[in-house]
Design a protein around this motif. Structure first.
Motif, short mmCIF file in Angstrom:
data_model
loop_
_atom_site.label_atom_id
_atom_site.label_comp_id
_atom_site.label_asym_id
_atom_site.label_seq_id
_atom_site.Cartn_x
_atom_site.Cartn_y
_atom_site.Cartn_z
N THR A 41 -16.62 30.48 24.25
CA THR A 41 -15.84 30.61 23.01
C THR A 41 -14.47 29.98 23.20
OG1 THR A 41 -14.79 32.72 23.59
CG2 THR A 41 -16.96 32.83 22.53
N GLN A 42 -13.82 29.69 22.08
CA GLN A 42 -12.45 29.20 22.10
C GLN A 42 -11.53 30.21 22.78
OE1 GLN A 42 -10.81 26.16 20.60
NE2 GLN A 42 -9.33 27.00 22.05
N ASP A 43 -11.74 31.49 22.49
CA ASP A 43 -10.90 32.52 23.08
C ASP A 43 -10.96 32.50 24.60
OD1 ASP A 43 -10.07 33.35 20.62
OD2 ASP A 43 -11.42 35.09 20.51
N ASP A 46 -8.88 29.66 25.80
CA ASP A 46 -7.47 30.02 25.62
C ASP A 46 -7.00 30.95 26.74
OD1 ASP A 46 -7.54 28.56 23.27
OD2 ASP A 46 -7.64 30.31 21.96
N ILE A 133 -14.69 24.04 21.64
CA ILE A 133 -13.33 24.13 21.12
C ILE A 133 -13.00 22.93 20.25
CG2 ILE A 133 -12.62 25.49 23.12
CD1 ILE A 133 -11.27 23.07 24.28
N THR A 134 -11.94 23.05 19.47
CA THR A 134 -11.54 21.96 18.58
C THR A 134 -11.08 20.76 19.40
OG1 THR A 134 -9.23 22.65 18.45
CG2 THR A 134 -10.77 23.66 16.87
N ASN A 137 -7.39 21.12 20.52
CA ASN A 137 -7.20 22.00 21.68
C ASN A 137 -7.77 21.39 22.96
OD1 ASN A 137 -5.81 24.00 20.37
ND2 ASN A 137 -7.59 25.30 20.01
N LYS A 138 -8.90 20.73 22.83
CA LYS A 138 -9.50 20.09 24.00
C LYS A 138 -8.55 19.05 24.57
CE LYS A 138 -13.64 17.55 25.48
NZ LYS A 138 -14.98 17.08 25.09
#
Length: 510
Positions: A41-43, A46, A133-134, A137-138
């Motif tokens: 996940t993105q989280d 992060d 991820i977007t 962000n990547k």
């Protein structure tokens, strides 16, 4: 053959209060979260990126030791047998005396940097294959990973020269194959430059700052690029490399218009001044989360300090205001304190002098670091200042350095820094460049200005090294008869654990 698997060496664990201070490679699994069920996940990405910055913060002491402690700032003055409070240096004096060796290496296990590099290798590997991820962000996280890896390797390169290059993540380790030889310094430098370019490419046109500038950014990578190319300029790269450094700094000025000198040097280091206009990148510290790890080295015991006086404010130190609660192993030399002009605000913001008093006469007894005063919390002092890695004053003085190499005037950049330092006392005819005696040699003027501006920010030793071997010999306890001491020795434990490594040339072989 026994294989020991490291299930998940994640910086994420820092968020859950799992901190390792071990100087040896710990082969035990540190988490039940495996690689197979993470990165989903993105989280999670992060959290990992937050973790690598938390791990970076744990190396603050190493940055100060490597970047400053062997220079001309700390130590006891001639005729003084101990720190002014009577606290023993207990081996720390090997740093400024430059009496390092295999059993007194100053910094062991290469600063613990390879554990953090491995986390960055893992992040790079996962970013190269993820579609979770977007794109924004990547790219930003890729810029962080390559920039921070270059930053770690630049410390290793300047400190030890030939060091191990490791760019692949370690998922499992064969105990019998831990040994790996160092790569030539030239290859390490090539990796640093390659990582810098990959970082800049990943960021693209994204100059944003994240987490109040406690995350690595494109501007941080450009600052590192300037620092690297100023280093190589002084080591044979000449004008061509100085021009690269100048262009990197100009890029920041053009694309990050919000950056500027803070009006007051006095408030620049306040615990509640986080991510201000001058900061480009800093290590974040907060109450109940983390604090500067300096109390047992740079700050005195409260009880002993009360025996001395603060002459500038005509008072005796007391346990309420001056509750440093430390253990002073590295006193600031009185000679360092006296180098500063009394009208320069940086003098007493950076250094606290302690005096004996007899009648109305004050006699200086010693000095200690004052730059990071922290905050009062529940009757005690918590050292929650952010630790600056790059700030705008650094940009200006590196730009002055590049200009000077290129035959251009560094006056504007130097005078902006000096004007802020002297405040209402500033008289350009007296304090401005080129009106001070030292300004006859702009290189020395910039070097001295950097000492006044960045003392206790982990830069002085590197500045002397970049300025040339002659400056090291002139300003430290190293002599021209022992040039091998420009690099650091490798400690016994590291050489024992990795038999493929060889001791830094010049030091006794292992």
């Amino acid at each position: 053959m026994k294989k020991i698997t490291i299930q998940f060496l994640s910086g994420l664990m820092m968020l859950f209060g799992i901190h390792s201070c071990s100087e040896k490679l710990d082969l035990r699994p540190i988490s039940t979260i495996s690689d197979a069920n993470f990165w989903l996940t993105q989280d999670q990405f992060d959290a990992f990126v937050s973790g690598i910055h938390a791990r970076l913060r744990t190396t603050t002491t190493q940055f100060v030791y490597l970047g400053e402690m062997r220079a001309d700032i700390f130590g006891t003055d001639p005729g003084s047998s101990s720190a002014f409070t009577g606290e023993a240096t207990q081996g720390v004096e090997n740093l400024w005396n430059n009496t390092l060796g295999i059993d007194a290496a100053g910094v062991t296990n290469f600063g613990g940097f390879y554990n953090n590099i491995n986390q960055l290798n893992l992040l790079i590997d996962k970013l190269n294959t993820t579609n979770i991820i977007t794109a924004a962000n990547k790219n930003y996280y890729t810029g962080i990973a390559h920039g921070l890896r270059a930053y770690y390797y630049f410390h290793l390169y300047r400190s030890w020269g030939d060091v191990i290059i490791e760019t692949e993540p370690t998922y499992s380790i064969e105990v019998s194959t831990l040994a790996k030889a160092a790569s030539p310094a030239a290859e390490v430098l090539a990796l640093i430059k390659d990582d810098i370019e990959k970082s800049l490419t990943a960021y693209g046109t994204d100059y944003t700052f994240k987490n109040s500038k406690s995350y690595w950014s494109k501007a941080a990578t450009q600052m590192l690029k300037a620092e690297v190319f100023l280093w190589t300029s002084s080591k044979g790269g000449g004008n061509a490399d100085a021009a690269v450094a100048k262009a990197a700094l100009a890029d920041i000025q053009t694309n990050v218009a919000s950056l500027s000198l803070q009006s007051s040097y006095t408030s620049l280091f306040a615990y509640n001044n986080r991510g201000g206009n001058e900061i480009i990148f800093s290590l974040r510290n907060l109450v109940n989360e983390s604090s500067l790890p300096f109390s047992t080295t740079f700050f005195p015991q409260t009880g002993l300090l009360q025996n001395f006086h603060d002459s500038a404010n005509a008072r005796q130190f007391n346990s309420t205001t001056d509750n440093w609660g430390g253990l002073l192993r590295a006193p600031v030399k009185i000679a360092t304190f006296r180098k500063f002009n009394d009208l320069d605000s940086r003098k007493r913001v950076s250094i606290q002098a302690a005096y004996n008093k007899s009648g109305t006469a004050y006699t200086i007894a010693g000095a200690f670091v004052n730059k990071y005063q922290g905050e009062q919390v529940a009757g005690g002092r918590s050292f929650t200042n952010d630790f600056p890695i790059y700030r705008y004053a650094d940009l200006l003085l590196m730009l002055a350095e590049a200009k000077n190499i290129l035959g251009e005037s560094p006056a504007d950049e130097i005078n902006r820094v000096r004007a802020r330092a002297f405040g209402s006392n500033y008289d350009i005819a007296v304090h401005g460049f080129p009106n001070q005696a030292i300004d006859a040699d702009p290189k020395k003027a910039i070097l001295e200005e950097r000492l006044f501006e960045f003392v206790f920010e982990g830069k002085r030793w590197y500045d002397l090294r970049r300025a040339g071997d002659a400056e090291v010999y002139a300003n430290t306890t190293i002599t021209s008869s022992e040039p091998f001491k420009l690099l650091w020795p490798i400690d016994r434990s590291t050489l024992t654990n990795n038999r493929a490594l060889e001791q830094t040339p010049g030091y006794p072989k292992f």
